[in-house]
Scaffold this motif. Structure first.
Motif, PDB file in Angstrom:
ATOM      1  N   ARG A 131     -17.599  10.311  -9.222  1.00  0.00           N
ATOM      2  CA  ARG A 131     -17.193  11.304  -8.001  1.00  0.00           C
ATOM      3  C   ARG A 131     -15.954  12.209  -8.380  1.00  0.00           C
ATOM      4  N   PRO A 187      -5.363   9.335  -1.320  1.00  0.00           N
ATOM      5  CA  PRO A 187      -5.536   8.163  -0.587  1.00  0.00           C
ATOM      6  C   PRO A 187      -6.128   6.703  -1.235  1.00  0.00           C
ATOM      7  N   ILE A 188      -5.892   5.897  -0.620  1.00  0.00           N
ATOM      8  CA  ILE A 188      -6.432   4.532  -1.162  1.00  0.00           C
ATOM      9  C   ILE A 188      -7.782   4.338  -0.961  1.00  0.00           C
ATOM     10  N   ARG A 189      -8.747   4.300  -1.916  1.00  0.00           N
ATOM     11  CA  ARG A 189     -10.295   4.445  -1.313  1.00  0.00           C
ATOM     12  C   ARG A 189     -10.942   2.910  -1.799  1.00  0.00           C
ATOM     13  N   GLY A 190     -10.104   2.000  -2.047  1.00  0.00           N
ATOM     14  CA  GLY A 190     -10.487   0.521  -2.159  1.00  0.00           C
ATOM     15  C   GLY A 190      -9.343  -0.312  -2.976  1.00  0.00           C
ATOM     16  N   ASP A 191      -9.194  -1.652  -2.850  1.00  0.00           N
ATOM     17  CA  ASP A 191      -8.518  -2.541  -3.612  1.00  0.00           C
ATOM     18  C   ASP A 191      -9.443  -3.593  -3.974  1.00  0.00           C
ATOM     19  N   TYR A 221      -5.893  -0.717  -7.474  1.00  0.00           N
ATOM     20  CA  TYR A 221      -6.371   0.284  -6.342  1.00  0.00           C
ATOM     21  C   TYR A 221      -6.937   1.472  -6.934  1.00  0.00           C
ATOM     22  N   ARG A 258       0.645  -1.137   0.035  1.00  0.00           N
ATOM     23  CA  ARG A 258       0.005   0.045  -0.149  1.00  0.00           C
ATOM     24  C   ARG A 258       0.984   1.111  -0.044  1.00  0.00           C
ATOM     25  N   LEU A 292      -7.996   4.943  -6.289  1.00  0.00           N
ATOM     26  CA  LEU A 292      -7.370   6.047  -5.264  1.00  0.00           C
ATOM     27  C   LEU A 292      -8.476   7.626  -5.738  1.00  0.00           C
ATOM     28  N   ALA A 293      -8.051   8.396  -4.665  1.00  0.00           N
ATOM     29  CA  ALA A 293      -8.898   9.513  -4.924  1.00  0.00           C
ATOM     30  C   ALA A 293      -8.301  10.453  -6.306  1.00  0.00           C
ATOM     31  N   GLU A 343     -16.406   5.805  -8.317  1.00  0.00           N
ATOM     32  CA  GLU A 343     -15.217   6.753  -8.035  1.00  0.00           C
ATOM     33  C   GLU A 343     -14.997   7.563  -9.269  1.00  0.00           C
ATOM     34  N   ALA A 391     -17.484   0.140  -8.239  1.00  0.00           N
ATOM     35  CA  ALA A 391     -16.643   0.833  -7.289  1.00  0.00           C
ATOM     36  C   ALA A 391     -15.944   1.775  -8.343  1.00  0.00           C
TER      37      ALA A 391
END
Length: 166
Positions: A161, A12-16, A87, A2, A89-90, A158, A154
């Motif tokens: 967003r 920042p990581i929002r999910g993997d 991953y 990570r 990420l934002a 994302e 996701a």
């Protein structure tokens, strides 16, 4: 792992989520399917020859259980080591290879579109995603396992967003 992904400067990581390679994923699904078919055949044969339960059904059941336990363990270990992961990420998307190294990434600000193809076959279902960017001519290609993939939902959420998708 990570820390390597977080060091890309994409936030920042929002999910993997897990990815698969087309050849290995398909081959392993087919082999597991054939093992289950062999187990059903052995279970059926024990109806006709009940004295062979120890010889046929016990060993076949042990092999099938061992393969599924190893598969579950491999999923846990590969997720912990960051192998074949996507991953979110934002600020973008990063993809790792089977050794846990970042192979490609794209920032949401560079995304020009996402093309999605769903493949449903007898033994496997998957989503192929191509993320086009104005940074490179070659799109970032992902293969997400499963007919209903959490990664696809996701990723699209994302992307919307971040303003890269409508």
């Amino acid at each position: 792992m990570r820390t390597r992904v977080a060091g890309l400067g994409l936030g920042p990581i929002r999910g993997d989520y897990g990815l698969m390679t087309p050849f290995a994923g398909t081959l392993l699904q087919i082999l597991r399917g054939f093992m289950l078919i062999a187990w059903v055949v052995m279970a059926g044969l024990t109806v006709f020859t009940p004295d062979q339960v120890d010889g046929n059904l016990a060993w076949t059941t042990a092999v099938v259980l061992a393969v599924y336990i190893v598969t579950f363990g491999w999923r846990l270990m590969s997720a912990r080591l960051g192998m074949n992961r996507c991953y979110l990420l934002a600020g973008g998307v990063a993809v790792t290879n089977r050794f846990g190294q970042v192979t490609d990434f794209v920032a949401w600000s560079d995304v020009t579109g996402i093309q999605q193809t769903t493949v449903v076959e007898l033994y496997m279902g998957a989503h192929r995603l191509e993320i086009s960017s104005n940074r490179t001519a070659k799109p970032l290609t992902l293969l997400a396992p499963g007919v209903t993939s959490r990664l696809v939902e996701a990723l699209l959420t994302e992307g919307r967003r971040a303003g890269a998708l409508r």
